[in-house]
Design a protein around this motif. Structure first.
Motif, PDB file in Angstrom:
ATOM      1  N   GLY A  34       0.812  -1.201   0.000  1.00 32.67           N
ATOM      2  CA  GLY A  34       0.000   0.000   0.000  1.00 32.67           C
ATOM      3  C   GLY A  34       0.843   1.246   0.000  1.00 32.67           C
ATOM      4  O   GLY A  34       2.009   1.254  -0.393  1.00 32.67           O
ATOM      5  N   GLU A  36       3.115   3.388   1.466  1.00 30.30           N
ATOM      6  CA  GLU A  36       4.072   3.343   2.559  1.00 30.30           C
ATOM      7  C   GLU A  36       5.399   3.861   2.044  1.00 30.30           C
ATOM      8  O   GLU A  36       5.520   4.293   0.904  1.00 30.30           O
ATOM      9  CB  GLU A  36       4.233   1.911   3.091  1.00 30.30           C
ATOM     10  CG  GLU A  36       3.031   1.396   3.865  1.00 30.30           C
ATOM     11  CD  GLU A  36       2.818   2.138   5.176  1.00 30.30           C
ATOM     12  OE1 GLU A  36       1.761   1.940   5.809  1.00 30.30           O
ATOM     13  OE2 GLU A  36       3.694   2.938   5.569  1.00 30.30           O
ATOM     14  N   ARG A 122      -5.722  -7.011  -4.402  1.00 30.13           N
ATOM     15  CA  ARG A 122      -6.213  -7.023  -3.024  1.00 30.13           C
ATOM     16  C   ARG A 122      -7.721  -6.846  -3.026  1.00 30.13           C
ATOM     17  O   ARG A 122      -8.323  -6.569  -4.055  1.00 30.13           O
ATOM     18  CB  ARG A 122      -5.551  -5.900  -2.196  1.00 30.13           C
ATOM     19  CG  ARG A 122      -4.044  -5.998  -2.078  1.00 30.13           C
ATOM     20  CD  ARG A 122      -3.499  -4.774  -1.351  1.00 30.13           C
ATOM     21  NE  ARG A 122      -4.013  -4.711   0.006  1.00 30.13           N
ATOM     22  CZ  ARG A 122      -3.245  -4.812   1.085  1.00 30.13           C
ATOM     23  NH1 ARG A 122      -1.951  -4.986   0.959  1.00 30.13           N
ATOM     24  NH2 ARG A 122      -3.762  -4.724   2.287  1.00 30.13           N
ATOM     25  N   ASP A 241      -3.405  -0.482   5.408  1.00 35.46           N
ATOM     26  CA  ASP A 241      -3.130   0.054   4.083  1.00 35.46           C
ATOM     27  C   ASP A 241      -4.041   1.268   3.885  1.00 35.46           C
ATOM     28  O   ASP A 241      -5.267   1.144   3.932  1.00 35.46           O
ATOM     29  CB  ASP A 241      -3.432  -1.019   3.038  1.00 35.46           C
ATOM     30  CG  ASP A 241      -3.302  -0.511   1.610  1.00 35.46           C
ATOM     31  OD1 ASP A 241      -2.787   0.607   1.427  1.00 35.46           O
ATOM     32  OD2 ASP A 241      -3.717  -1.236   0.684  1.00 35.46           O
ATOM     33  N   GLU A 244      -6.860   0.801   1.276  1.00 35.96           N
ATOM     34  CA  GLU A 244      -7.890  -0.129   1.732  1.00 35.96           C
ATOM     35  C   GLU A 244      -8.748   0.519   2.820  1.00 35.96           C
ATOM     36  O   GLU A 244      -9.975   0.355   2.840  1.00 35.96           O
ATOM     37  CB  GLU A 244      -7.249  -1.409   2.261  1.00 35.96           C
ATOM     38  CG  GLU A 244      -8.258  -2.458   2.700  1.00 35.96           C
ATOM     39  CD  GLU A 244      -7.608  -3.713   3.239  1.00 35.96           C
ATOM     40  OE1 GLU A 244      -8.343  -4.653   3.587  1.00 35.96           O
ATOM     41  OE2 GLU A 244      -6.362  -3.753   3.328  1.00 35.96           O
ATOM     42  N   TRP A 298      -2.112   8.063   5.798  1.00 40.35           N
ATOM     43  CA  TRP A 298      -0.678   7.740   5.913  1.00 40.35           C
ATOM     44  C   TRP A 298      -0.017   8.613   6.978  1.00 40.35           C
ATOM     45  O   TRP A 298       0.765   8.138   7.794  1.00 40.35           O
ATOM     46  CB  TRP A 298       0.000   7.926   4.561  1.00 40.35           C
ATOM     47  CG  TRP A 298       1.448   7.545   4.553  1.00 40.35           C
ATOM     48  CD1 TRP A 298       1.964   6.309   4.297  1.00 40.35           C
ATOM     49  CD2 TRP A 298       2.574   8.398   4.823  1.00 40.35           C
ATOM     50  NE1 TRP A 298       3.339   6.336   4.393  1.00 40.35           N
ATOM     51  CE2 TRP A 298       3.735   7.604   4.715  1.00 40.35           C
ATOM     52  CE3 TRP A 298       2.713   9.739   5.141  1.00 40.35           C
ATOM     53  CZ2 TRP A 298       5.014   8.114   4.908  1.00 40.35           C
ATOM     54  CZ3 TRP A 298       3.989  10.258   5.341  1.00 40.35           C
ATOM     55  CH2 TRP A 298       5.113   9.451   5.229  1.00 40.35           C
TER      56      TRP A 298
END
Length: 379
Positions: A34, A36, A122, A241, A244, A298
């Motif tokens: 995801g 990151e 996913r 994530d 998600e 994030w």
């Protein structure tokens, strides 16, 4: 998220980076991890924090997070401020009723995020689906309260109350997140709130509010705060994530928007949506909504909530500047002064050392097995 004592994944192989380091990486969307920072182990620092806390004997709470210093989180936070600041002036270009626009916004962003997940191999997991229920419903209900409140109060009144959110969060960061808030942070947060109020009120115009309208506005602030806090808690305690997570948030927000749309919107009002409204709703849904909120999710794993909520105040400066360019709204001296106060307060808090109670680092040394001879002599 791996548990304590389990082997590290390939993306977690980097060594722990000191909190003051500058991370020369960029968020990446990959099939496994995801959004990151997988290039030098920065993401591993945030991912390992909950596991390390349990490995250390549960010394830290479930919501402890190892916040990361450096340029990357501040850069991403700047993108959030810009994208969220574009929201109000772009939304003002919409000619359709606000409830119709909110319904179409979530109706567009939800399938888009699910499609992105599918293209990455996913799907929305059952765990994240149920974790996002409460914050997602809160975010969707927030839009309903905003729609109802603008019928009773002016936008200026609502914006002023929204600007008070960082002060509200200061009372929550200690008990919920374990963040140590310094006197310096409290002082400059309150100063920043005052500057944001100056930016909003400096525009002039009519200030109108009823008692019921103030109640609706307060509920809109409360529901957005619930969404903000629960998202931060999820980012601190689990390996989430961001894409998600926002897919689940948008699904539940769409669910929350359906009942009031059915009850309050007539079929003819949907036909009022057309022309350039589609362009503006795409910008609101995908720039302010998808892009901005994914990056904010994030940031929740890398910046203390007491800091991030203050940084978001800078969005009012972006909104005022964009309104000047798009709508020709004049920028007054009071707004210039208020904007300078906000930026000064943000700069002072950025310079404040981080005070989050990070999870203790797990010792990398593995105890050698005791020799049979030594064991027998001890017994």
């Amino acid at each position: 998220m791996r548990g304590a004592g389990q082997p590290a994944a390939a993306s977690d192989s980097g060594t722990a980076v000191p909190s003051g380091a500058v991370f020369h990486v960029a968020p990446a969307i990959d099939r496994a991890g995801g959004v990151e920072a997988p290039l030098n182990g920065v993401a591993a620092v945030a991912r390992r924090a909950p596991a390390e806390g349990s490995a250390a004997g549960g010394a830290t709470g479930a919501t402890s997070v190892r916040t990361a210093g450096g340029a990357l989180p501040l850069l991403v936070m700047g993108l959030v401020v810009v994208s969220w600041g574009l929201g109000p002036p772009i939304s003002k270009l919409l000619t359709a009723p606000a409830m119709v626009s909110a319904f179409i916004r979530f109706g567009m962003s939800t399938p888009f995020l699910l499609l992105v997940l599918a293209l990455r191999g996913r799907w929305l997991s059952r765990r994240v689906f149920w974790q996002t229920a409460l914050p997602g419903l809160s975010f969707g209900i927030n839009m309903v309260f905003v729609f109802a409140a603008v019928q009773e109060v002016t936008i200026s009144v609502m914006s002023v109350m929204m600007a008070l959110q960082p002060a509200m969060l200061l009372a929550l960061v200690g008990p919920i997140f374990g963040d140590r808030v310094s006197v310096r942070q409290i002082v400059f947060t309150l100063i920043g709130v005052g500057g944001a109020v100056g930016v909003i009120m400096g525009a002039g115009g009519e200030f109108r509010a009823s008692g019921f309208g103030l109640f609706l506005t307060a509920m809109s602030v409360l529901t957005f705060t619930v969404y903000f806090v629960l998202t931060r808690m999820a980012r601190a305690s689990t390996d989430v994530d961001p894409i998600e997570w926002m897919a689940g948030i948008n699904f539940w927000s769409f669910v929350a928007a359906v009942p009031p749309t059915v009850l309050m919107v007539t079929p003819s009002q949907f036909f009022e949506f057309g022309g350039l409204d589609w362009l503006w709703i795409v910008i609101v849904a995908f720039v302010t909504g998808v892009f901005g909120h994914v990056l904010m999710t994030w940031c929740h794993g890398h910046i203390e909530v007491a800091r991030s909520s203050l940084y978001v105040l800078a969005m009012h400066i972006v909104a005022v500047g964009t309104a000047w360019l798009i709508h020709g709204e004049p920028v007054t001296p009071m707004q210039f002064l208020g904007g300078a106060v906000v930026l000064f307060s943000v700069a002072m808090v950025i310079r404040t050392p981080t005070g989050s109670r990070a999870a203790p680092a797990r010792s990398e040394q593995v105890a050698e097995p005791e020799s049979p001879v030594a064991a027998r002599s001890r017994n």
